[in-house]
Write an enzyme that holds these catalytic residues in place. Structure first.
Site, PDB file in Angstrom:
ATOM      1  N   THR A 144      20.992  56.580  21.359  1.00  0.00           N
ATOM      2  CA  THR A 144      20.784  55.401  20.534  1.00  0.00           C
ATOM      3  C   THR A 144      20.901  54.171  21.421  1.00  0.00           C
ATOM      4  O   THR A 144      21.528  54.215  22.475  1.00  0.00           O
ATOM      5  CB  THR A 144      21.811  55.336  19.383  1.00  0.00           C
ATOM      6  OG1 THR A 144      21.537  54.200  18.557  1.00  0.00           O
ATOM      7  CG2 THR A 144      23.230  55.225  19.909  1.00  0.00           C
ATOM      8  N   ARG A 195       5.138  48.939  19.109  1.00  0.00           N
ATOM      9  CA  ARG A 195       6.206  49.407  19.995  1.00  0.00           C
ATOM     10  C   ARG A 195       6.826  50.701  19.474  1.00  0.00           C
ATOM     11  O   ARG A 195       7.103  50.860  18.303  1.00  0.00           O
ATOM     12  CB  ARG A 195       7.292  48.339  20.114  1.00  0.00           C
ATOM     13  CG  ARG A 195       8.454  48.716  21.046  1.00  0.00           C
ATOM     14  CD  ARG A 195       9.635  49.303  20.309  1.00  0.00           C
ATOM     15  NE  ARG A 195      10.781  49.558  21.202  1.00  0.00           N
ATOM     16  CZ  ARG A 195      11.879  50.206  20.837  1.00  0.00           C
ATOM     17  NH1 ARG A 195      12.005  50.661  19.610  1.00  0.00           N
ATOM     18  NH2 ARG A 195      12.860  50.407  21.701  1.00  0.00           N
ATOM     19  N   VAL A 196       7.030  51.654  20.375  1.00  0.00           N
ATOM     20  CA  VAL A 196       7.752  52.891  20.088  1.00  0.00           C
ATOM     21  C   VAL A 196       8.822  53.062  21.150  1.00  0.00           C
ATOM     22  O   VAL A 196       8.561  52.889  22.345  1.00  0.00           O
ATOM     23  CB  VAL A 196       6.811  54.121  20.092  1.00  0.00           C
ATOM     24  CG1 VAL A 196       7.603  55.410  19.960  1.00  0.00           C
ATOM     25  CG2 VAL A 196       5.793  54.008  18.956  1.00  0.00           C
ATOM     26  N   GLY A 197      10.033  53.370  20.724  1.00  0.00           N
ATOM     27  CA  GLY A 197      11.131  53.568  21.659  1.00  0.00           C
ATOM     28  C   GLY A 197      11.345  55.028  21.981  1.00  0.00           C
ATOM     29  O   GLY A 197      10.428  55.853  21.922  1.00  0.00           O
ATOM     30  N   MET A 251      18.940  50.788  23.427  1.00  0.00           N
ATOM     31  CA  MET A 251      17.701  50.254  23.985  1.00  0.00           C
ATOM     32  C   MET A 251      16.822  51.386  24.497  1.00  0.00           C
ATOM     33  O   MET A 251      16.994  51.901  25.599  1.00  0.00           O
ATOM     34  CB  MET A 251      18.015  49.279  25.116  1.00  0.00           C
ATOM     35  CG  MET A 251      16.791  48.549  25.642  1.00  0.00           C
ATOM     36  SD  MET A 251      15.974  47.519  24.404  1.00  0.00           S
ATOM     37  CE  MET A 251      17.132  46.155  24.284  1.00  0.00           C
ATOM     38  N   GLY A 252      15.866  51.785  23.675  1.00  0.00           N
ATOM     39  CA  GLY A 252      15.092  52.978  23.944  1.00  0.00           C
ATOM     40  C   GLY A 252      14.310  52.968  25.238  1.00  0.00           C
ATOM     41  O   GLY A 252      14.117  54.008  25.868  1.00  0.00           O
ATOM     42  N   THR A 260      19.158  53.637  15.584  1.00  0.00           N
ATOM     43  CA  THR A 260      18.907  55.055  15.377  1.00  0.00           C
ATOM     44  C   THR A 260      20.057  55.731  14.672  1.00  0.00           C
ATOM     45  O   THR A 260      21.218  55.427  14.947  1.00  0.00           O
ATOM     46  CB  THR A 260      18.734  55.768  16.737  1.00  0.00           C
ATOM     47  OG1 THR A 260      17.713  55.126  17.490  1.00  0.00           O
ATOM     48  CG2 THR A 260      18.400  57.233  16.566  1.00  0.00           C
TER      49      THR A 260
END
Length: 335
Positions: A245, A222-224, A247-248, A194
Site C-alpha cells: 500500500t 493513472r494506474v498504480g 505510493m504505487g 489500498t
C-alpha cells in the site's frame, strides 16, 4: 478454469542468484535503530489467519469469520475487501473513492488464488465490486487483465449492477481541491490508497486481494501498483504472500510483493523480507521522505510481518478468533 498459472518458475530461476545474494547481505548484524524488528515474526501458526493493510477492522473481521465458518481462502478474502469497497466513508477504496483530476472515480483491483491463477481489472468506473470482477476475469475469461470499457462491458455481461461511484461528499471535496490544485498526496491520508488482504484457510491454503480507487486527484488513466500482480500483490502457496500500500509508482519499480515472497523463499521471515523490500526503495530514491509505502506479509508457517517508511501505518490480524490492530515499525525516524 485452470488456464492461467502466473509464470513464476522461469522468473524465479532467472533471479534466484540475485535474491540469494540479497538475502545474504541482509544478515549483516550491524543494523541501525531504524531496522529494529517487531515481535510479529513470532506469531502463532494457528489457522485460519487473515491480515490486511491499515485499520480496516470490519473488513478483516468479515474475512476471519468467513474462514472460521470453513470458507476457502479466496472466498473469504473477496468478502473481506468488499466491505471497504462498499464503505462510503473510505475515500481511497470503492464507491466514494476520491476522483481523478477530471472528477471521475476509477477503480483497480486484482486477486490471486491458491493455485497461482490471478485476475485484474483497471480503470473501472461502472461498479464498486472490482475484486469480485477481477475474480470473474480470472475464472471465466482466457485473460488475466481487463481494462476500462472492456472491463465494464464484461461486468455488465456478468450481471454486475451499474452504479455511480462519485458520492456527493467526494464531489464536494474534489470541487474544493480544484480551487488550488496541487498533486502532492499527504502521507498516511491521501496516499494510503489500498486495502490489501491475505488469507490462509483451515487447509493452510493462501489467497489474496488488492482493491483501490487510486491516489486522490490522480491524472486521468493513472494506474498504480494495486492491480498489478507481483507489485501490489503476490503469493505462492508453497511459500507465502505479500501485499503493498502507498505510493504505487515506487512499489512497481521494485516489484515489491514478488520480491518479498522470493526473499521468504530464500529463508527470510516475513518481517525480514518486508524490511528488505522497504530498504530497496529508500536506497534508490532520495525523496522517500515525501511518500509512504508499507508492506504486509505472511508465510506458510503462519508467521506475519510488516514494515513501512513512515510512522502511522498499522495492519489488522485475525487469528484464534481475535481481530487485533498491530502497530508497525518504520524506517524513517527523524532525530
Amino acid at each position: 478454469m485452470k488456464r492461467r498459472k502466473f509464470i513464476r518458475n522461469t522468473a524465479a530461476g532467472a533471479v534466484g542468484a540475485t535474491f540469494a545474494i540479497s538475502a545474504l547481505s541482509c544478515t549483516d548484524k550491524t543494523k541501525n535503530p531504524s531496522e529494529e524488528k517487531t515481535p510479529m515474526t513470532k506469531s502463532s501458526p494457528k489457522l485460519p489467519l487473515a491480515i490486511c493493510t491499515w485499520k480496516f477492522t470490519n473488513a478483516n473481521q468479515v474475512a476471519g469469520e468467513a474462514l472460521e465458518a470453513g470458507k476457502l481462502a479466496l472466498d473469504a478474502v473477496i468478502e473481506g475487501v468488499s466491505v471497504e469497497e462498499q464503505n462510503l466513508k473510505n475515500t481511497t477504496v470503492g464507491k466514494g473513492g476520491a476522483p481523478d483530476r477530471e472528477g471521475n472515480v476509477t477503480l483497480d483491483a486484482c486477486v490471486m488464488a491458491t493455485n497461482g491463477d490471478c485476475g485484474a481489472v483497471m480503470a473501472v468506473s461502472s461498479t464498486s465490486h472490482v475484486a469480485a470482477l477481477a475474480r470473474k476475469v480470472m475464472e471465466e475469461t482466457p485473460h488475466v487483465i481487463l481494462v476500462g470499457e472492456g472491463a465494464e462491458e464484461f461486468a455488465t455481461l456478468k450481471g454486475f449492477e451499474s452504479e455511480n461511484l462519485l458520492t456527493a461528499e467526494s464531489e464536494k471535496a474534489w470541487q474544493e481541491w480544484l480551487k488550488s490544485p496541487e498533486y502532492k498526496p499527504l502521507i498516511n491520508i491521501e496516499n494510503h490508497d489500498t486495502i490489501g488482504m491475505l488469507t490462509m484457510d483451515k487447509n493452510g491454503d493462501l489467497a489474496g486481494a488488492c482493491t483501490t480507487s487510486g491516489l486522490s486527484y490522480k491524472m486521468k488513466g493513472r494506474v498504480g501498483d494495486s492491480p498489478i500482480i507481483g507489485s501490489g500483490l503476490f503469493l505462492d502457496n508453497e511459500v507465502g504472500g505479500a501485499v503493498a500500500t502507498g505510493m504505487g509508482e515506487e512499489v512497481v519499480k521494485t516489484v515489491g510483493s514478488f520480491l518479498i515472497v522470493e526473499l521468504m523463499r530464500n529463508g527470510m521471515s516475513p518481517q525480514e523480507a518486508c524490511e528488505e523490500a522497504i530498504r530497496r526503495i529508500v536506497s534508490k530514491n532520495n525523496k522517500y521522505k515525501d511518500f509512504q509505502i508499507a508492506y504486509i506479509a505472511m508465510n506458510k508457517a503462519g508467521e506475519t510481518g510488516a514494515y513501512c517508511i513512515h510512522e502511522g501505518f498499522s495492519m489488522m490480524k485475525y487469528q484464534d478468533k481475535k481481530n487485533i490492530e498491530v502497530p508497525v515499525n518504520f524506517y524513517h525516524k527523524p532525530s
